[in-house]
Scaffold this motif. Structure first.
Motif, PDB file in Angstrom:
ATOM      1  N   SER A  58       0.827  -1.208   0.000  1.00  0.00           N
ATOM      2  CA  SER A  58       0.000   0.000   0.000  1.00  0.00           C
ATOM      3  C   SER A  58       0.862   1.258   0.000  1.00  0.00           C
ATOM      4  O   SER A  58       0.589   2.211  -0.741  1.00  0.00           O
ATOM      5  N   LYS A  60       3.960   1.542  -1.015  1.00  0.00           N
ATOM      6  CA  LYS A  60       4.734   1.650  -2.254  1.00  0.00           C
ATOM      7  C   LYS A  60       3.863   2.034  -3.451  1.00  0.00           C
ATOM      8  O   LYS A  60       4.295   2.790  -4.330  1.00  0.00           O
ATOM      9  N   THR A  61       2.628   1.525  -3.485  1.00  0.00           N
ATOM     10  CA  THR A  61       1.745   1.748  -4.634  1.00  0.00           C
ATOM     11  C   THR A  61       1.226   3.182  -4.686  1.00  0.00           C
ATOM     12  O   THR A  61       1.231   3.824  -5.742  1.00  0.00           O
ATOM     13  N   ASP A  62       0.770   3.673  -3.539  1.00  0.00           N
ATOM     14  CA  ASP A  62       0.181   5.020  -3.497  1.00  0.00           C
ATOM     15  C   ASP A  62       0.581   5.693  -2.183  1.00  0.00           C
ATOM     16  O   ASP A  62      -0.230   5.809  -1.255  1.00  0.00           O
ATOM     17  N   PRO A  63       1.840   6.129  -2.068  1.00  0.00           N
ATOM     18  CA  PRO A  63       2.333   6.692  -0.806  1.00  0.00           C
ATOM     19  C   PRO A  63       1.584   7.941  -0.352  1.00  0.00           C
ATOM     20  O   PRO A  63       1.428   8.171   0.849  1.00  0.00           O
ATOM     21  N   LYS A  64       1.113   8.756  -1.297  1.00  0.00           N
ATOM     22  CA  LYS A  64       0.386   9.975  -0.937  1.00  0.00           C
ATOM     23  C   LYS A  64      -0.904   9.637  -0.190  1.00  0.00           C
ATOM     24  O   LYS A  64      -1.181  10.185   0.889  1.00  0.00           O
ATOM     25  N   THR A  65      -1.671   8.717  -0.745  1.00  0.00           N
ATOM     26  CA  THR A  65      -2.916   8.301  -0.078  1.00  0.00           C
ATOM     27  C   THR A  65      -2.612   7.580   1.225  1.00  0.00           C
ATOM     28  O   THR A  65      -3.326   7.753   2.232  1.00  0.00           O
ATOM     29  N   PHE A  66      -1.546   6.776   1.214  1.00  0.00           N
ATOM     30  CA  PHE A  66      -1.168   6.063   2.431  1.00  0.00           C
ATOM     31  C   PHE A  66      -0.921   7.045   3.579  1.00  0.00           C
ATOM     32  O   PHE A  66      -1.388   6.829   4.703  1.00  0.00           O
ATOM     33  N   GLU A  68      -2.127  10.061   3.859  1.00  0.00           N
ATOM     34  CA  GLU A  68      -3.396  10.700   4.224  1.00  0.00           C
ATOM     35  C   GLU A  68      -4.221   9.816   5.157  1.00  0.00           C
ATOM     36  O   GLU A  68      -4.936  10.309   6.031  1.00  0.00           O
ATOM     37  N   TYR A  88       7.583  11.658   1.430  1.00  0.00           N
ATOM     38  CA  TYR A  88       6.212  12.005   1.785  1.00  0.00           C
ATOM     39  C   TYR A  88       6.093  12.367   3.259  1.00  0.00           C
ATOM     40  O   TYR A  88       5.222  13.173   3.636  1.00  0.00           O
TER      41      TYR A  88
END
Length: 413
Positions: A58, A60-66, A68, A88
Protein backbone atom coordinates in the motif's frame (compact mmCIF):
# COMPACT_ATOMS: atom_id res chain seq x y z
CA UNK A 1 12.90 -11.01 32.82
CA UNK A 2 10.17 -9.53 30.57
CA UNK A 3 11.56 -6.09 29.78
CA UNK A 4 14.97 -4.54 30.29
CA UNK A 5 15.01 -0.78 30.78
CA UNK A 6 16.98 0.83 27.96
CA UNK A 7 19.20 3.84 28.58
CA UNK A 8 18.38 5.21 25.14
CA UNK A 9 14.74 5.65 26.17
CA UNK A 10 15.51 9.05 27.71
CA UNK A 11 17.37 10.06 24.54
CA UNK A 12 14.43 9.11 22.29
CA UNK A 13 12.03 11.08 24.48
CA UNK A 14 14.36 14.08 24.40
CA UNK A 15 14.65 13.98 20.62
CA UNK A 16 10.86 13.59 20.27
CA UNK A 17 10.49 16.94 22.03
CA UNK A 18 12.90 18.60 19.59
CA UNK A 19 12.24 16.97 16.20
CA UNK A 20 9.11 16.19 14.17
CA UNK A 21 10.37 12.64 13.63
CA UNK A 22 12.62 10.16 15.43
CA UNK A 23 14.28 7.14 13.83
CA UNK A 24 15.52 4.24 15.96
CA UNK A 25 17.88 2.18 13.86
CA UNK A 26 20.28 -0.71 14.41
CA UNK A 27 20.84 -4.38 13.73
CA UNK A 28 18.04 -6.93 13.81
CA UNK A 29 16.67 -8.06 17.17
CA UNK A 30 18.20 -5.27 19.26
CA UNK A 31 14.78 -4.30 20.65
CA UNK A 32 13.95 -1.28 18.47
CA UNK A 33 10.24 -2.02 18.08
CA UNK A 34 9.74 -3.05 21.72
CA UNK A 35 11.39 0.11 22.99
CA UNK A 36 9.59 2.50 20.67
CA UNK A 37 6.22 0.87 21.34
CA UNK A 38 6.80 1.32 25.06
CA UNK A 39 7.32 5.03 24.49
CA UNK A 40 4.53 5.57 21.94
CA UNK A 41 1.89 3.44 23.68
CA UNK A 42 1.79 5.98 26.49
CA UNK A 43 0.84 8.61 23.91
CA UNK A 44 -1.59 6.21 22.17
CA UNK A 45 0.32 6.48 18.90
CA UNK A 46 -0.96 4.20 16.15
CA UNK A 47 1.64 1.70 14.84
CA UNK A 48 1.95 0.43 11.26
CA UNK A 49 4.43 -2.36 10.53
CA UNK A 50 5.86 -2.79 7.05
CA UNK A 51 6.61 -6.40 7.95
CA UNK A 52 2.99 -6.77 6.82
CA UNK A 53 3.17 -7.26 3.02
CA UNK A 54 -0.20 -5.52 2.58
CA UNK A 55 0.98 -2.38 4.36
CA UNK A 56 4.25 -2.45 2.43
CA UNK A 57 2.45 -2.76 -0.90
CA UNK A 58 0.00 0.00 0.00
CA UNK A 59 2.79 2.43 0.92
CA UNK A 60 4.73 1.65 -2.25
CA UNK A 61 1.74 1.75 -4.63
CA UNK A 62 0.18 5.02 -3.50
CA UNK A 63 2.33 6.69 -0.81
CA UNK A 64 0.39 9.98 -0.94
CA UNK A 65 -2.92 8.30 -0.08
CA UNK A 66 -1.17 6.06 2.43
CA UNK A 67 0.06 9.11 4.36
CA UNK A 68 -3.40 10.70 4.22
CA UNK A 69 -4.86 7.56 5.79
CA UNK A 70 -2.24 7.48 8.56
CA UNK A 71 -2.07 10.97 9.97
CA UNK A 72 0.34 11.89 12.73
CA UNK A 73 1.16 10.99 15.38
CA UNK A 74 2.06 7.62 13.93
CA UNK A 75 4.74 4.96 14.30
CA UNK A 76 6.10 3.22 11.21
CA UNK A 77 7.93 -0.01 12.00
CA UNK A 78 10.55 -1.55 9.64
CA UNK A 79 10.58 1.49 7.38
CA UNK A 80 13.61 0.16 5.50
CA UNK A 81 11.13 -1.76 3.33
CA UNK A 82 9.65 1.51 2.00
CA UNK A 83 12.53 4.03 1.96
CA UNK A 84 10.79 6.21 -0.65
CA UNK A 85 8.19 7.07 2.01
CA UNK A 86 10.66 9.54 3.53
CA UNK A 87 9.90 12.20 0.89
CA UNK A 88 6.21 12.01 1.78
CA UNK A 89 7.02 12.22 5.48
CA UNK A 90 8.83 15.46 4.66
CA UNK A 91 5.73 16.82 2.91
CA UNK A 92 3.51 15.97 5.91
CA UNK A 93 5.98 17.46 8.37
CA UNK A 94 6.30 20.70 6.42
CA UNK A 95 2.52 21.17 6.32
CA UNK A 96 2.25 21.60 10.09
CA UNK A 97 5.63 21.09 11.68
CA UNK A 98 5.75 20.29 15.38
CA UNK A 99 7.60 17.83 17.61
CA UNK A 100 6.77 14.15 17.95
CA UNK A 101 4.83 13.66 14.71
CA UNK A 102 6.38 10.41 13.48
CA UNK A 103 8.29 7.57 15.17
CA UNK A 104 10.24 5.22 12.92
CA UNK A 105 12.24 2.02 13.26
CA UNK A 106 14.48 0.45 10.65
CA UNK A 107 17.37 -1.92 10.35
CA UNK A 108 20.64 -0.12 9.81
CA UNK A 109 21.23 0.06 6.08
CA UNK A 110 23.03 2.51 3.84
CA UNK A 111 19.96 3.19 1.69
CA UNK A 112 17.81 3.79 4.78
CA UNK A 113 20.23 6.29 6.32
CA UNK A 114 20.78 8.02 2.99
CA UNK A 115 17.04 8.51 2.46
CA UNK A 116 16.48 9.63 6.06
CA UNK A 117 19.27 12.20 6.12
CA UNK A 118 18.55 13.56 2.63
CA UNK A 119 14.78 13.83 2.86
CA UNK A 120 14.41 14.76 6.53
CA UNK A 121 17.50 16.87 7.13
CA UNK A 122 16.84 19.04 10.19
CA UNK A 123 13.56 17.23 10.77
CA UNK A 124 14.72 13.93 12.28
CA UNK A 125 16.57 12.74 15.35
CA UNK A 126 18.39 9.43 14.93
CA UNK A 127 19.24 6.93 17.66
CA UNK A 128 21.45 3.91 17.05
CA UNK A 129 20.26 1.02 19.22
CA UNK A 130 22.81 -1.69 19.93
CA UNK A 131 22.30 -4.95 21.84
CA UNK A 132 21.90 -4.58 25.60
CA UNK A 133 24.82 -3.05 27.47
CA UNK A 134 26.24 -4.60 30.63
CA UNK A 135 24.80 -1.64 32.55
CA UNK A 136 21.32 -2.37 31.22
CA UNK A 137 21.63 -6.10 31.94
CA UNK A 138 22.72 -5.36 35.53
CA UNK A 139 19.93 -2.83 36.00
CA UNK A 140 22.48 -0.05 36.54
CA UNK A 141 20.71 3.32 36.22
CA UNK A 142 23.94 5.17 35.36
CA UNK A 143 23.82 6.21 31.71
CA UNK A 144 26.72 8.62 31.23
CA UNK A 145 29.05 8.29 28.25
CA UNK A 146 32.40 6.76 29.18
CA UNK A 147 34.93 9.58 29.42
CA UNK A 148 37.40 8.51 32.13
CA UNK A 149 38.14 11.90 33.65
CA UNK A 150 38.73 11.96 37.40
CA UNK A 151 35.14 12.92 38.27
CA UNK A 152 33.76 10.02 36.22
CA UNK A 153 36.01 7.49 37.94
CA UNK A 154 35.23 8.85 41.41
CA UNK A 155 31.50 8.76 40.68
CA UNK A 156 31.58 5.21 39.37
CA UNK A 157 33.82 4.04 42.19
CA UNK A 158 31.39 5.38 44.77
CA UNK A 159 28.36 3.90 43.02
CA UNK A 160 29.94 0.46 42.58
CA UNK A 161 31.83 0.32 45.87
CA UNK A 162 29.47 -2.30 47.27
CA UNK A 163 29.25 -4.28 44.03
CA UNK A 164 30.72 -7.75 44.15
CA UNK A 165 32.84 -8.27 41.05
CA UNK A 166 33.01 -11.70 39.49
CA UNK A 167 35.35 -12.65 36.68
CA UNK A 168 33.03 -15.57 35.94
CA UNK A 169 30.04 -13.22 35.50
CA UNK A 170 32.02 -11.00 33.14
CA UNK A 171 32.97 -13.93 30.93
CA UNK A 172 29.40 -15.21 30.98
CA UNK A 173 28.24 -11.83 29.65
CA UNK A 174 30.94 -11.89 26.99
CA UNK A 175 29.91 -15.41 25.95
CA UNK A 176 26.15 -14.70 25.84
CA UNK A 177 26.30 -11.27 24.24
CA UNK A 178 23.57 -8.67 24.62
CA UNK A 179 20.65 -9.56 22.37
CA UNK A 180 17.46 -9.20 24.46
CA UNK A 181 15.98 -12.62 23.59
CA UNK A 182 19.15 -14.36 24.77
CA UNK A 183 19.39 -12.31 27.96
CA UNK A 184 15.72 -12.92 28.78
CA UNK A 185 16.35 -16.66 28.46
CA UNK A 186 13.56 -17.09 25.91
CA UNK A 187 15.82 -19.12 23.62
CA UNK A 188 19.22 -20.77 23.88
CA UNK A 189 22.14 -18.72 22.49
CA UNK A 190 22.92 -21.46 19.96
CA UNK A 191 19.37 -21.56 18.58
CA UNK A 192 19.01 -17.78 18.60
CA UNK A 193 22.24 -17.04 16.73
CA UNK A 194 21.64 -19.80 14.17
CA UNK A 195 18.22 -18.35 13.38
CA UNK A 196 19.55 -14.79 13.50
CA UNK A 197 22.22 -15.41 10.89
CA UNK A 198 19.79 -17.23 8.60
CA UNK A 199 17.29 -14.37 8.76
CA UNK A 200 19.99 -11.72 8.40
CA UNK A 201 21.48 -13.28 5.28
CA UNK A 202 18.16 -14.18 3.67
CA UNK A 203 16.38 -10.86 4.30
CA UNK A 204 18.95 -8.10 4.76
CA UNK A 205 21.83 -9.23 2.58
CA UNK A 206 19.62 -10.23 -0.33
CA UNK A 207 18.04 -6.77 -0.22
CA UNK A 208 21.40 -5.01 -0.17
CA UNK A 209 23.47 -6.98 -2.67
CA UNK A 210 23.65 -10.01 -4.87
CA UNK A 211 25.36 -12.79 -2.93
CA UNK A 212 25.73 -15.80 -5.19
CA UNK A 213 26.45 -18.29 -2.42
CA UNK A 214 24.94 -17.72 1.01
CA UNK A 215 27.33 -20.26 2.55
CA UNK A 216 30.26 -18.22 1.26
CA UNK A 217 28.92 -15.05 2.90
CA UNK A 218 28.44 -16.96 6.16
CA UNK A 219 32.05 -18.10 5.91
CA UNK A 220 33.07 -14.47 5.44
CA UNK A 221 31.20 -13.38 8.59
CA UNK A 222 32.95 -16.16 10.49
CA UNK A 223 36.35 -15.04 9.20
CA UNK A 224 35.58 -11.47 10.31
CA UNK A 225 34.48 -12.68 13.77
CA UNK A 226 37.76 -14.57 14.14
CA UNK A 227 39.59 -11.29 13.48
CA UNK A 228 37.76 -9.13 16.00
CA UNK A 229 40.08 -6.51 17.60
CA UNK A 230 42.59 -6.89 14.74
CA UNK A 231 43.67 -4.58 11.95
CA UNK A 232 41.56 -4.96 8.82
CA UNK A 233 43.33 -7.08 6.20
CA UNK A 234 41.15 -7.40 3.10
CA UNK A 235 43.66 -9.48 1.19
CA UNK A 236 43.90 -12.07 3.95
CA UNK A 237 40.12 -12.30 4.43
CA UNK A 238 39.53 -12.56 0.68
CA UNK A 239 42.08 -15.34 0.30
CA UNK A 240 40.58 -17.38 3.14
CA UNK A 241 37.07 -17.11 1.69
CA UNK A 242 38.01 -17.57 -1.94
CA UNK A 243 36.64 -14.19 -3.01
CA UNK A 244 38.16 -11.08 -4.55
CA UNK A 245 39.56 -8.28 -2.42
CA UNK A 246 36.92 -5.96 -3.93
CA UNK A 247 34.19 -8.33 -2.74
CA UNK A 248 35.76 -8.54 0.74
CA UNK A 249 35.66 -4.75 1.02
CA UNK A 250 32.05 -4.69 -0.12
CA UNK A 251 30.97 -7.41 2.27
CA UNK A 252 32.72 -5.88 5.26
CA UNK A 253 31.00 -2.60 4.43
CA UNK A 254 27.68 -4.47 4.57
CA UNK A 255 28.50 -5.78 8.05
CA UNK A 256 29.33 -2.25 9.17
CA UNK A 257 26.19 -0.66 7.71
CA UNK A 258 24.12 -3.52 9.19
CA UNK A 259 25.36 -2.60 12.66
CA UNK A 260 27.17 -5.89 13.28
CA UNK A 261 30.75 -4.63 12.95
CA UNK A 262 32.44 -1.41 14.07
CA UNK A 263 35.55 -0.01 12.43
CA UNK A 264 37.83 1.84 14.83
CA UNK A 265 39.81 4.56 13.09
CA UNK A 266 43.48 5.29 13.78
CA UNK A 267 44.27 8.62 15.40
CA UNK A 268 46.32 10.59 12.93
CA UNK A 269 45.86 14.33 13.47
CA UNK A 270 49.15 15.91 14.53
CA UNK A 271 50.75 12.53 15.02
CA UNK A 272 54.01 11.62 13.30
CA UNK A 273 53.66 10.14 9.82
CA UNK A 274 54.61 6.60 10.82
CA UNK A 275 51.15 5.91 12.24
CA UNK A 276 49.29 3.04 10.52
CA UNK A 277 46.20 4.24 8.59
CA UNK A 278 44.36 0.90 8.55
CA UNK A 279 41.31 0.63 10.88
CA UNK A 280 40.69 -2.12 13.43
CA UNK A 281 37.48 -4.12 13.32
CA UNK A 282 35.31 -5.12 16.24
CA UNK A 283 32.24 -7.32 16.32
CA UNK A 284 29.64 -5.30 18.24
CA UNK A 285 28.15 -8.35 19.95
CA UNK A 286 30.57 -10.81 21.52
CA UNK A 287 27.87 -13.47 21.82
CA UNK A 288 27.35 -13.58 18.06
CA UNK A 289 31.13 -13.61 17.52
CA UNK A 290 31.47 -16.45 20.06
CA UNK A 291 28.83 -18.49 18.21
CA UNK A 292 30.53 -17.93 14.86
CA UNK A 293 33.95 -18.92 16.20
CA UNK A 294 32.46 -21.96 17.99
CA UNK A 295 33.34 -21.39 21.63
CA UNK A 296 31.32 -23.82 23.70
CA UNK A 297 31.29 -22.13 27.11
CA UNK A 298 32.48 -19.02 29.00
CA UNK A 299 35.16 -21.10 30.72
CA UNK A 300 36.60 -22.46 27.47
CA UNK A 301 36.55 -18.98 25.93
CA UNK A 302 38.27 -17.42 28.96
CA UNK A 303 41.18 -19.85 28.62
CA UNK A 304 41.27 -19.92 24.83
CA UNK A 305 43.53 -18.28 22.29
CA UNK A 306 41.03 -15.50 21.58
CA UNK A 307 40.42 -14.52 25.22
CA UNK A 308 42.30 -11.22 24.94
CA UNK A 309 40.56 -10.34 21.67
CA UNK A 310 37.11 -11.06 23.13
CA UNK A 311 37.78 -9.07 26.30
CA UNK A 312 38.99 -6.10 24.26
CA UNK A 313 35.99 -6.38 21.92
CA UNK A 314 33.64 -6.48 24.91
CA UNK A 315 35.21 -3.37 26.46
CA UNK A 316 35.18 -1.39 23.21
CA UNK A 317 31.57 -2.33 22.44
CA UNK A 318 30.45 -1.29 25.94
CA UNK A 319 32.10 2.09 25.47
CA UNK A 320 30.45 2.50 22.05
CA UNK A 321 27.05 1.71 23.59
CA UNK A 322 27.56 4.26 26.37
CA UNK A 323 27.82 7.02 23.76
CA UNK A 324 25.14 5.67 21.40
CA UNK A 325 22.57 5.42 24.19
CA UNK A 326 22.99 9.17 24.69
CA UNK A 327 22.58 9.84 20.97
CA UNK A 328 26.28 10.62 20.56
CA UNK A 329 28.88 9.48 18.06
CA UNK A 330 31.63 7.69 19.98
CA UNK A 331 34.86 9.77 19.65
CA UNK A 332 37.08 6.69 19.64
CA UNK A 333 40.44 6.01 18.00
CA UNK A 334 43.48 3.81 18.43
CA UNK A 335 47.18 4.40 17.95
CA UNK A 336 49.56 2.01 16.23
CA UNK A 337 52.79 2.77 14.42
CA UNK A 338 54.91 0.74 12.00
CA UNK A 339 56.93 -0.63 14.91
CA UNK A 340 53.67 -2.15 16.23
CA UNK A 341 53.67 0.09 19.28
CA UNK A 342 49.99 0.45 20.10
CA UNK A 343 47.55 2.08 22.46
CA UNK A 344 44.27 0.16 22.35
CA UNK A 345 41.95 3.13 22.59
CA UNK A 346 41.97 6.92 22.60
CA UNK A 347 38.85 8.84 23.64
CA UNK A 348 38.77 12.45 22.50
CA UNK A 349 36.77 14.98 24.50
CA UNK A 350 37.18 18.76 24.66
CA UNK A 351 40.65 18.71 23.06
CA UNK A 352 41.76 16.07 25.56
CA UNK A 353 42.81 12.53 24.70
CA UNK A 354 42.29 9.76 27.25
CA UNK A 355 44.64 6.83 26.48
CA UNK A 356 43.23 3.41 27.40
CA UNK A 357 44.82 -0.01 27.46
CA UNK A 358 42.51 -3.03 27.69
CA UNK A 359 43.82 -6.14 29.46
CA UNK A 360 41.93 -9.26 30.51
CA UNK A 361 44.07 -9.67 33.61
CA UNK A 362 42.64 -9.36 37.11
CA UNK A 363 46.06 -8.30 38.46
CA UNK A 364 47.30 -5.33 36.40
CA UNK A 365 50.93 -4.20 36.74
CA UNK A 366 53.37 -1.73 35.20
CA UNK A 367 54.02 -4.02 32.23
CA UNK A 368 50.43 -3.35 31.11
CA UNK A 369 51.25 0.36 30.81
CA UNK A 370 54.49 -0.01 28.85
CA UNK A 371 53.16 1.55 25.63
CA UNK A 372 51.65 4.64 27.22
CA UNK A 373 54.90 6.55 26.84
CA UNK A 374 54.06 7.15 23.18
CA UNK A 375 51.41 9.68 24.22
CA UNK A 376 54.35 12.11 24.21
CA UNK A 377 54.37 11.87 20.41
CA UNK A 378 50.89 13.32 20.14
CA UNK A 379 51.10 17.09 19.82
CA UNK A 380 48.71 20.04 20.19
CA UNK A 381 46.27 18.19 22.43
CA UNK A 382 45.97 17.63 26.16
CA UNK A 383 46.59 14.12 27.45
CA UNK A 384 44.13 13.07 30.13
CA UNK A 385 44.29 10.34 32.74
CA UNK A 386 45.80 7.13 31.38
CA UNK A 387 43.59 4.10 32.04
CA UNK A 388 43.87 0.32 32.15
CA UNK A 389 40.50 -1.41 31.75
CA UNK A 390 40.81 -4.88 33.23
CA UNK A 391 39.15 -7.57 35.33
CA UNK A 392 40.27 -6.20 38.69
CA UNK A 393 37.73 -5.72 41.47
CA UNK A 394 38.89 -2.23 42.48
CA UNK A 395 40.72 0.87 41.26
CA UNK A 396 44.50 0.48 41.38
CA UNK A 397 47.21 3.11 40.78
CA UNK A 398 50.14 1.97 38.62
CA UNK A 399 53.34 3.97 38.25
CA UNK A 400 55.76 3.46 35.36
CA UNK A 401 58.49 6.02 34.88
CA UNK A 402 56.76 9.42 35.14
CA UNK A 403 53.31 8.14 34.05
CA UNK A 404 50.71 7.38 36.74
CA UNK A 405 47.87 5.24 35.41
CA UNK A 406 44.67 4.00 36.96
CA UNK A 407 43.53 0.41 36.47
CA UNK A 408 39.73 0.24 36.66
CA UNK A 409 37.27 -2.68 36.63
CA UNK A 410 35.54 -3.33 33.34
CA UNK A 411 32.29 -2.85 35.29
CA UNK A 412 33.04 0.89 35.31
CA UNK A 413 32.32 1.12 31.57
Amino acid sequence: MDFVDRHSEATIKRLAKSFPSVLVTGARQTGKTTLLKKITNVRKVHCISFDDPMEEASAKTDPKTFMELHSEPCMFDEIQYVPDLFRYLKIEIDKNRHSGMFFLTGNQQFTLMEKATESLSGRIGIVQLYPLSAREIRGDSFSGSFVPAKNYILKRNKALLKTKYSVQDTWKRIFLGGYPEVIKGNVSPKDFYASYLKTYIERDIRNLTQVAYESQFLQFITVVAARTSQLVNYQDMARECGISEVTAKKWLSLLVTSGLVYLLKPYSVNVEKRVIKTPKLYFIDTGLAAYLTRWSSPEVMRNGAMAGAFFETYAVSEIIKSFANNGEEAPLYFYRDKDKVEIDLLIEENNTLYPIEIKKTASPNSEDTKNLYITKRIKNVNIGQTIIVCNSDKVVSIQRDEILSLAIPVEFL
